[in-house]
Design an enzyme around this catalytic site. Structure first.
Site, PDB file in Angstrom:
ATOM      1  N   GLY A   1      48.094  43.406  47.599  1.00  0.00           N
ATOM      2  CA  GLY A   1      48.561  43.566  46.227  1.00  0.00           C
ATOM      3  C   GLY A   1      47.477  43.198  45.236  1.00  0.00           C
ATOM      4  O   GLY A   1      46.515  42.506  45.563  1.00  0.00           O
ATOM      5  N   GLU A   2      47.652  43.692  43.988  1.00  0.00           N
ATOM      6  CA  GLU A   2      46.699  43.367  42.946  1.00  0.00           C
ATOM      7  C   GLU A   2      47.386  43.472  41.611  1.00  0.00           C
ATOM      8  O   GLU A   2      48.194  44.381  41.368  1.00  0.00           O
ATOM      9  CB  GLU A   2      45.488  44.297  42.995  1.00  0.00           C
ATOM     10  CG  GLU A   2      44.407  43.936  41.997  1.00  0.00           C
ATOM     11  CD  GLU A   2      43.096  44.649  42.282  1.00  0.00           C
ATOM     12  OE1 GLU A   2      42.128  44.424  41.539  1.00  0.00           O
ATOM     13  OE2 GLU A   2      43.039  45.418  43.259  1.00  0.00           O
ATOM     14  N   GLY A   3      47.117  42.507  40.733  1.00  0.00           N
ATOM     15  CA  GLY A   3      47.684  42.511  39.406  1.00  0.00           C
ATOM     16  C   GLY A   3      46.614  42.245  38.375  1.00  0.00           C
ATOM     17  O   GLY A   3      45.415  42.267  38.651  1.00  0.00           O
ATOM     18  N   GLY A   4      47.060  41.987  37.139  1.00  0.00           N
ATOM     19  CA  GLY A   4      46.118  41.764  36.069  1.00  0.00           C
ATOM     20  C   GLY A   4      45.317  40.485  36.225  1.00  0.00           C
ATOM     21  O   GLY A   4      44.204  40.375  35.705  1.00  0.00           O
TER      22      GLY A   4
ATOM     23  N   ALA B   1      45.016  38.574  39.430  1.00  0.00           N
ATOM     24  CA  ALA B   1      44.507  38.208  40.749  1.00  0.00           C
ATOM     25  C   ALA B   1      44.721  39.326  41.750  1.00  0.00           C
ATOM     26  O   ALA B   1      45.462  40.282  41.512  1.00  0.00           O
ATOM     27  CB  ALA B   1      45.190  36.931  41.232  1.00  0.00           C
TER      28      ALA B   1
ATOM     29  N   ASP C   1      57.664  35.452  33.522  1.00  0.00           N
ATOM     30  CA  ASP C   1      57.255  36.819  33.887  1.00  0.00           C
ATOM     31  C   ASP C   1      58.126  37.358  35.013  1.00  0.00           C
ATOM     32  O   ASP C   1      57.631  37.934  35.971  1.00  0.00           O
ATOM     33  CB  ASP C   1      55.785  36.836  34.294  1.00  0.00           C
ATOM     34  CG  ASP C   1      55.202  38.267  34.318  1.00  0.00           C
ATOM     35  OD1 ASP C   1      55.756  39.135  33.618  1.00  0.00           O
ATOM     36  OD2 ASP C   1      54.218  38.498  35.022  1.00  0.00           O
TER      37      ASP C   1
END
Length: 598
Positions: free
Chosen positions: A17-20, A22, A133
């Site tokens: 996974g990847e987000g804003g 990390a 969040d």
């Protein structure tokens, strides 16, 4: 990611996974020999000391949360310039992926997932933590029916004194509470609002508010009422709709008083629904008139959530003793006459009386007897004067082209009504993405079949993020559903860390989920070339090409060099450089070279 093991303990495996903020890897704790999830901060955050301090503080606070519906945090640490958190690994997928792949949850799943998340939030709130969040991407659905909240990395504890950087709003605009959108502090009831938005999406497959920018969406959360969920999914029970809309109240005081209270309400509704299903396994729907006055499909597969119960029957007075005798006699006569009538109807329907009435049957203009089967559970009876209608199982239309779906329904002799097409991230344009009744349900010529065709992925306008900090631009684009790819570029006219351009450019409307390339400035910097072991003339050429110059050449004999380097090099060969190869420095910086002397 060049490092494969952090602090000689945590081995990085596959990116999951990847987000804003990390990137998340599946990994292994080599010391305890267990599978873990490892969240690694993006490098542009890892360079921000204030952010890293807050990140560590909040991660340590989250590590104190232990609840069946919260992902455990095992460790937080740093290895050189890599900041990371080690968490419990849950095989499965996040709720957002589930909704994109399979569509809205069933009502029972919706209530179960919502209650589990609310219970997890209650545990956090009791410890002074506000998540800030909550969204489907942060709710993990395990393969063994686990429901867990993750990503407390931006959560705020009661002990935290860190302030949010001006102009940066934590939380996702699609799920942000009105008070957070106004810049006010997040509270436990802000998490309840975000959970309400999440349940709205899980129930309908749509967000309550959408817009061309995150600011536009945030302002709708502040000012606009959400569309009633049943307009998007008529199968949502009114009681469930009321719970979702209560959580979405603009005034925090009008929302459930606590996450635990919200969980209790959701579970109570689920239990009531289960009891109703047991008591009335095949309830009837009241037909809903469509604009063309065609009756909506009656369903035998599930109860209508909005069907009204018939009024209680009025009390029937018991006869007095003097009326018992004559009443029984009249009843017996009525039963006998009814039996005679039904027998006649049966003989007529089966053709047993054809010989008797053959001459009548051949008489011109004589109306043909019409028989309609009346289905009651598994039994079928016939009533004189109705039209014969055969029932067949409803076929699956999903994935068919619109013309194929119409041909399939025409071959069955049923009436087809095409609903308005809808956007879909996963269903190809022009193919059926939804149908009613569902496959397998019995239908006949009186049933109205509805289906909707996919428009393909929803098109979203790329906003103008030129001149924004790369961090803010990335968050803005990701909130609109884009995948962001970041590239850096030397630019003497744009300050370091600010966006130069995007590809595609602002105003273009690509499908949601497309990759947007964001190019940002690293200032008037260049990268020191690797010149160690090169001949001095080649080193000079490469340094000049990079926009640097040699400020000093230090000729070093074997008396000043380690024996192995002296043996491996020849006179005139570079043995060292300051700055070192690969370092980013201002253009025009002087370079010191160590050169093997004769």
């Amino acid at each position: 990611m060049q490092q494969k093991v952090l602090n000689n303990r945590y081995e990085l495996d596959q990116k999951i996974g990847e987000g804003g903020m990390a990137r998340v890897y599946r990994g292994r704790d080599l010391r305890l020999n267990r599978q873990v999830a490892i969240k690694v901060l993006h490098s542009h955050y890892a360079a921000d000391t204030n952010f890293v301090n807050r990140f560590h503080h909040e991660a340590q606070a989250a590590a104190n949360l232990h609840h069946p519906n919260i992902v455990d945090v095992y460790d937080v640490g740093v290895d050189r310039d890599v900041q990371y958190i080690v968490m419990e690994y849950i095989p499965g997928s996040d709720l957002k992926s589930r909704l994109l792949q399979q569509g809205p949850l069933s009502i029972d799943e919706l209530l179960s997932v919502g209650a589990a998340v609310a219970e997890g939030l209650e545990a956090a709130h009791r410890m002074g933590m506000v998540h800030r969040d909550i969204k489907p991407q942060n709710i993990i659905l395990g393969n063994d029916d686990q429901v867990k909240i993750t990503d407390f990395g931006i959560a705020k504890s009661a002990l935290s004194t860190a302030m949010t950087e001006t102009g940066v709003t934590f939380g996702t605009a699609d799920y942000i509470s009105p008070e957070q959108a106004r810049g006010q502090p997040a509270t436990p009831r802000s998490d309840i609002y975000s959970l309400g938005v999440t349940l709205y999406e899980a129930a309908t497959g749509k967000l309550p508010f959408t817009g061309d920018s995150s600011i536009a969406v945030a302002m709708q959360h502040v000012n606009d009422p959400p569309p009633a969920p049943h307009l998007l999914n008529p199968r949502i029970p009114s009681q469930v709709e009321a719970l979702i809309l209560k959580a979405l109240h603009k005034d925090p005081e009008e929302r459930p008083t606590s996450a635990r209270e919200f969980a209790r309400q959701l579970l109570s509704q689920r239990n009531a629904s289960e009891q109703e299903t047991i008591a009335r396994p095949v309830p009837q729907r009241n037909p809903v008139r469509q604009p063309n006055n065609m009756p909506r499909i009656p369903s035998t597969a599930q109860a209508s959530p909005r069907s009204t119960l018939p009024p209680p029957r009025s009390a029937v007075p018991l006869p007095n003793k003097s009326a018992v005798g004559p009443g029984i006699g009249s009843l017996l006569i009525g039963i006998l006459l009814l039996g005679v009538i039904l027998t006649g109807v049966y003989l007529f329907a089966t053709g047993a009386l054809d010989g008797l009435f053959g001459s009548l049957a051949n008489t011109p203009n004589r109306p043909t007897p019409i028989i309609r089967p009346t289905v009651v559970g598994e039994a079928t009876a016939t009533i004189e004067g109705a039209t014969a209608v055969a029932q067949v199982p409803m076929p699956s239309l999903l994935g068919l082209e619109a013309s194929e779906a119409r041909d399939t329904l025409a071959s069955l002799g049923v009436f087809a009504q095409e609903a308005a097409p809808r956007a879909s991230q996963v269903i190809s344009p022009g193919t059926v993405l939804d149908q009613y009744p569902p496959p397998g349900q019995l239908v006949d010529a009186t049933t109205v079949i509805t289906f909707a065709v996919s428009l393909g992925p929803e098109a979203v306008e790329v906003p103008n993020v030129i001149g924004l900090r790369i961090i803010n631009a990335k968050v803005t684009l990701e909130q609109l559903g884009f995948v962001v790819q970041v590239e850096e570029e030397v630019n003497a006219n744009v300050s370091e860390g600010f966006v130069i351009r995007t590809e595609p450019t602002a105003g273009v409307r690509p499908p949601r989920g497309e990759t947007i390339t964001v190019v940002y400035s690293i200032g008037n910097k260049t990268t020191m070339p690797e010149v160690t072991n090169l001949p001095i003339d080649e080193a000079r050429r490469r340094i000049a090409a990079a926009g640097l110059f040699i400020s000093f050449e230090d000729n070093q004999g074997c008396d000043r060099l380690p024996a192995d380097i002296c043996a491996a090099t020849v006179p005139g060969q570079v043995v060292s450089s300051v700055p070192r190869g690969g370092e980013r420095v201002e253009r025009g910086t002087g370079v010191t070279l160590g050169v093997r002397a004769p």
